[in-house]
Design a protein around this motif. Structure first.
Motif, PDB file in Angstrom:
ATOM      1  N   TRP A  95       0.713  -1.331  -0.057  1.00 32.47           N
ATOM      2  CA  TRP A  95      -0.090   0.004  -0.045  1.00 32.47           C
ATOM      3  C   TRP A  95       0.839   1.317   0.059  1.00 32.47           C
ATOM      4  N   ALA A  96       2.241   1.220   0.356  1.00 34.00           N
ATOM      5  CA  ALA A  96       2.954   2.374   0.765  1.00 34.00           C
ATOM      6  C   ALA A  96       3.173   3.432  -0.537  1.00 34.00           C
ATOM      7  N   THR A  97       3.459   3.034  -1.517  1.00 34.48           N
ATOM      8  CA  THR A  97       3.772   3.889  -2.640  1.00 34.48           C
ATOM      9  C   THR A  97       2.907   3.689  -3.837  1.00 34.48           C
ATOM     10  N   LEU A  98       2.125   4.825  -4.024  1.00 31.94           N
ATOM     11  CA  LEU A  98       0.892   4.995  -5.108  1.00 31.94           C
ATOM     12  C   LEU A  98       0.306   3.515  -4.968  1.00 31.94           C
ATOM     13  N   GLY A  99      -0.353   3.296  -3.932  1.00 32.93           N
ATOM     14  CA  GLY A  99      -1.275   2.333  -3.660  1.00 32.93           C
ATOM     15  C   GLY A  99      -0.734   0.801  -3.690  1.00 32.93           C
ATOM     16  N   GLY A 100       0.460   0.554  -3.802  1.00 33.74           N
ATOM     17  CA  GLY A 100       1.148  -0.679  -3.800  1.00 33.74           C
ATOM     18  C   GLY A 100       1.607  -0.809  -5.422  1.00 33.74           C
ATOM     19  N   ARG A 101       1.859   0.411  -6.200  1.00 37.51           N
ATOM     20  CA  ARG A 101       2.298   0.056  -7.496  1.00 37.51           C
ATOM     21  C   ARG A 101       3.473  -0.215  -7.435  1.00 37.51           C
ATOM     22  N   TYR A 102       4.484   0.325  -6.498  1.00 39.57           N
ATOM     23  CA  TYR A 102       5.789   0.137  -6.349  1.00 39.57           C
ATOM     24  C   TYR A 102       6.266  -0.656  -5.383  1.00 39.57           C
ATOM     25  N   ARG A 103       6.939  -1.581  -5.366  1.00 42.56           N
ATOM     26  CA  ARG A 103       6.970  -2.422  -4.226  1.00 42.56           C
ATOM     27  C   ARG A 103       8.627  -2.447  -3.996  1.00 42.56           C
ATOM     28  N   VAL A 104       8.815  -2.896  -2.635  1.00 42.92           N
ATOM     29  CA  VAL A 104      10.137  -2.854  -2.268  1.00 42.92           C
ATOM     30  C   VAL A 104      11.160  -3.727  -3.244  1.00 42.92           C
ATOM     31  N   ASP A 105      12.273  -3.143  -3.752  1.00 43.15           N
ATOM     32  CA  ASP A 105      13.290  -3.727  -4.560  1.00 43.15           C
ATOM     33  C   ASP A 105      14.410  -4.018  -3.849  1.00 43.15           C
ATOM     34  N   TYR A 106      14.639  -5.307  -3.388  1.00 38.01           N
ATOM     35  CA  TYR A 106      15.406  -5.942  -2.542  1.00 38.01           C
ATOM     36  C   TYR A 106      16.809  -5.910  -3.074  1.00 38.01           C
ATOM     37  N   LYS A 107      17.090  -5.669  -4.194  1.00 37.63           N
ATOM     38  CA  LYS A 107      18.596  -5.272  -4.893  1.00 37.63           C
ATOM     39  C   LYS A 107      19.345  -4.015  -4.248  1.00 37.63           C
ATOM     40  N   TYR A 108      18.313  -3.119  -3.736  1.00 43.62           N
ATOM     41  CA  TYR A 108      19.000  -2.008  -3.186  1.00 43.62           C
ATOM     42  C   TYR A 108      19.173  -2.018  -1.421  1.00 43.62           C
ATOM     43  N   ALA A 109      18.646  -3.433  -1.113  1.00 43.66           N
ATOM     44  CA  ALA A 109      18.578  -3.507   0.351  1.00 43.66           C
ATOM     45  C   ALA A 109      20.337  -3.758   0.760  1.00 43.66           C
ATOM     46  N   PRO A 110      20.704  -3.563   2.141  1.00 39.23           N
ATOM     47  CA  PRO A 110      19.605  -3.375   3.174  1.00 39.23           C
ATOM     48  C   PRO A 110      19.184  -1.953   3.167  1.00 39.23           C
ATOM     49  N   PHE A 111      17.909  -1.567   3.556  1.00 37.46           N
ATOM     50  CA  PHE A 111      17.627  -0.291   3.787  1.00 37.46           C
ATOM     51  C   PHE A 111      17.647   0.023   5.229  1.00 37.46           C
ATOM     52  N   VAL A 112      18.354   1.210   5.588  1.00 37.39           N
ATOM     53  CA  VAL A 112      18.723   1.388   6.964  1.00 37.39           C
ATOM     54  C   VAL A 112      18.298   2.783   7.492  1.00 37.39           C
ATOM     55  N   ALA A 113      17.441   2.440   8.474  1.00 34.34           N
ATOM     56  CA  ALA A 113      16.909   3.871   9.130  1.00 34.34           C
ATOM     57  C   ALA A 113      17.774   3.983  10.279  1.00 34.34           C
ATOM     58  N   GLN A 114      18.315   5.231  10.769  1.00 36.59           N
ATOM     59  CA  GLN A 114      19.183   5.695  11.817  1.00 36.59           C
ATOM     60  C   GLN A 114      17.970   6.470  12.875  1.00 36.59           C
ATOM     61  N   PHE A 115      18.452   6.161  14.059  1.00 32.44           N
ATOM     62  CA  PHE A 115      17.615   6.982  15.190  1.00 32.44           C
ATOM     63  C   PHE A 115      18.680   7.284  16.173  1.00 32.44           C
ATOM     64  N   GLY A 116      18.483   8.661  16.669  1.00 32.01           N
ATOM     65  CA  GLY A 116      19.283   9.183  17.607  1.00 32.01           C
ATOM     66  C   GLY A 116      18.486  10.195  18.512  1.00 32.01           C
ATOM     67  N   ASP A 117      19.155  10.848  19.395  1.00 37.10           N
ATOM     68  CA  ASP A 117      18.272  11.855  20.368  1.00 37.10           C
ATOM     69  C   ASP A 117      17.053  11.222  20.761  1.00 37.10           C
ATOM     70  N   LEU A 118      17.126  10.059  21.410  1.00 32.98           N
ATOM     71  CA  LEU A 118      15.918   9.321  21.844  1.00 32.98           C
ATOM     72  C   LEU A 118      15.431   9.721  23.128  1.00 32.98           C
ATOM     73  N   VAL A 119      14.349  10.223  23.279  1.00 31.39           N
ATOM     74  CA  VAL A 119      13.712  11.002  24.363  1.00 31.39           C
ATOM     75  C   VAL A 119      12.440  10.482  24.801  1.00 31.39           C
ATOM     76  N   MET A 120      12.206  10.092  25.817  1.00 28.93           N
ATOM     77  CA  MET A 120      10.898   9.711  26.608  1.00 28.93           C
ATOM     78  C   MET A 120      10.616  10.602  27.894  1.00 28.93           C
ATOM     79  N   GLN A 121      10.066  11.374  27.901  1.00 23.39           N
ATOM     80  CA  GLN A 121       9.651  12.320  28.991  1.00 23.39           C
ATOM     81  C   GLN A 121       8.154  12.037  29.238  1.00 23.39           C
ATOM     82  N   GLY A 122       7.665  11.011  30.093  1.00 24.19           N
ATOM     83  CA  GLY A 122       6.381  10.733  30.262  1.00 24.19           C
ATOM     84  C   GLY A 122       5.948  10.361  31.548  1.00 24.19           C
ATOM     85  N   CYS A 123       4.714   9.799  31.674  1.00 24.00           N
ATOM     86  CA  CYS A 123       4.440   9.515  32.954  1.00 24.00           C
ATOM     87  C   CYS A 123       4.251   7.955  33.213  1.00 24.00           C
TER      88      CYS A 123
END
Length: 341
Positions: free
Chosen positions: A224-252
């Motif tokens: 569903w994610a790209t043009l209603g599913g028209r374009y799918r993940v192409d694993y020849k470009y894998a791995p896809f890496v998302a980087q996370f930092g400055d992790l903050v949880m200020q909650g109850c």
């Protein structure tokens, strides 16, 4: 077609209570990108980000989660075998939740990166959820960002909004934050509030009000994610890496006992006051929404022939079609947005 959010696994995390951190002086911290300054939203000024081991646990992905910088940066990768994800060790009732995120570059169609709060593991049919969903695209097309608000299982009225961004989110880290209080929800991109959801009597239980855990995931949303599913993940470009930092949880933090979870004893937390936006912040939010919102549920007459109670659909109506999509900008392509829901 609009898909329900965060369909990645959400197993129940462990519940180790953490103290609510005090707010320090208003000092702009350095982002995780090798000393590059990232523009944090005002509630983050002076707040110390957490290391992964201080408040998070891996929930899936085996070796596809890697820690960097003494546990203060997290790399989540997607390959043909699996995606990856982590969650908070605690449940929270209200709070401020933030991460600096750098998204995969190049071809990323079908890739979904999510940063969100949910209690779907505890309330299967009446869950609450607050989402940032990052939707990859084909080479040469920008990532899109979607925010969702679900309360009491109201997935049929997901209150989705979608935006383009005034920067390339693959070039460097940018902060994405959710401020959730008893009466108000605010989404931020860097310093700018981009969406405010005020609790109203008409919304009732559709306003998220039960304790939630914080999650971050990367997964294959080809259906569903790209043009209603028209374009799918192409694993020849894998791995896809998302980087996370400055992790903050200020909650109850609340008890893992559902019977006790509705009554945490946090006094009057600082983030309640932070939900009051200044005039300058409201002007910045209005400018962002005017310039960058590409889909609004409030304008979608195909899904909602009668607008939901909180919508002022008369505003900016000339910019949106009956399917909620924004018309193309004058001088650009002169046609509708290229994103299909």
């Amino acid at each position: 077609m609009m898909a329900s959010s965060s369909s990645s696994p959400s197993p129940r995390p462990s519940r180790r209570l953490l103290p609510v951190l005090a707010v320090a002086a208003a000092v702009l911290l350095l982002g995780p990108g090798g000393g590059v300054e990232a523009r944090q939203p005002p509630p983050l000024h002076g707040v110390r980000p957490m290391a992964f081991g201080e408040g998070y646990t891996q929930i899936f992905g085996s070796a596809n989660l890697a820690l960097r910088g003494e546990g203060r940066r997290v790399h989540l990768s997607l390959d043909e075998a699996t995606g990856a994800g982590f969650a908070s060790q605690d449940l929270f009732l209200h709070g401020f939740f933030s991460a600096a995120v750098k998204l995969p570059a190049d071809y990323a169609a079908g890739v979904v990166v999510a940063f969100y709060l949910t209690n779907g593991d505890r309330y299967e049919k009446t869950h609450d959820e607050l989402d940032f969903e990052f939707l990859g695209n084909v080479r040469g097309r920008e990532w899109r960002v979607q925010t969702n608000v679900y309360g009491n299982g109201s997935t049929g009225a997901g209150r989705e909004e979608r935006y383009d961004l005034p920067f390339d989110p693959t070039d460097d880290f940018h902060h994405y934050s959710i401020l959730w209080t008893k009466h108000r929800i605010i989404f931020y991109v860097d310093e700018t509030p981009i969406r405010e959801v005020a609790r109203t009597e008409a919304m009732g239980a559709a306003f998220p009000s039960k304790p939630m855990s914080l999650y971050a995931t990367i997964w294959d949303g080809s259906a569903w994610a790209t043009l209603g599913g028209r374009y799918r993940v192409d694993y020849k470009y894998a791995p896809f890496v998302a980087q996370f930092g400055d992790l903050v949880m200020q909650g109850c933090p609340v008890s893992s006992n559902p019977a006790a979870a509705a009554a945490p004893s946090c006094g009057t937390p600082w983030f309640e006051a932070a939900a009051s936006l200044s005039g300058e912040q409201r002007r910045a939010m209005a400018a962002f929404r005017h310039g960058h919102m590409s889909y609004s549920y409030c304008h979608d007459r195909r899904r909602y022939p009668v607008a939901l109670s909180e919508c002022d659909a008369a505003r900016l109506r000339r910019l949106f079609g009956p399917d909620g999509m924004k018309y193309g900008r004058r001088g650009a392509r002169g046609r509708r947005s290229d994103v299909v829901m």
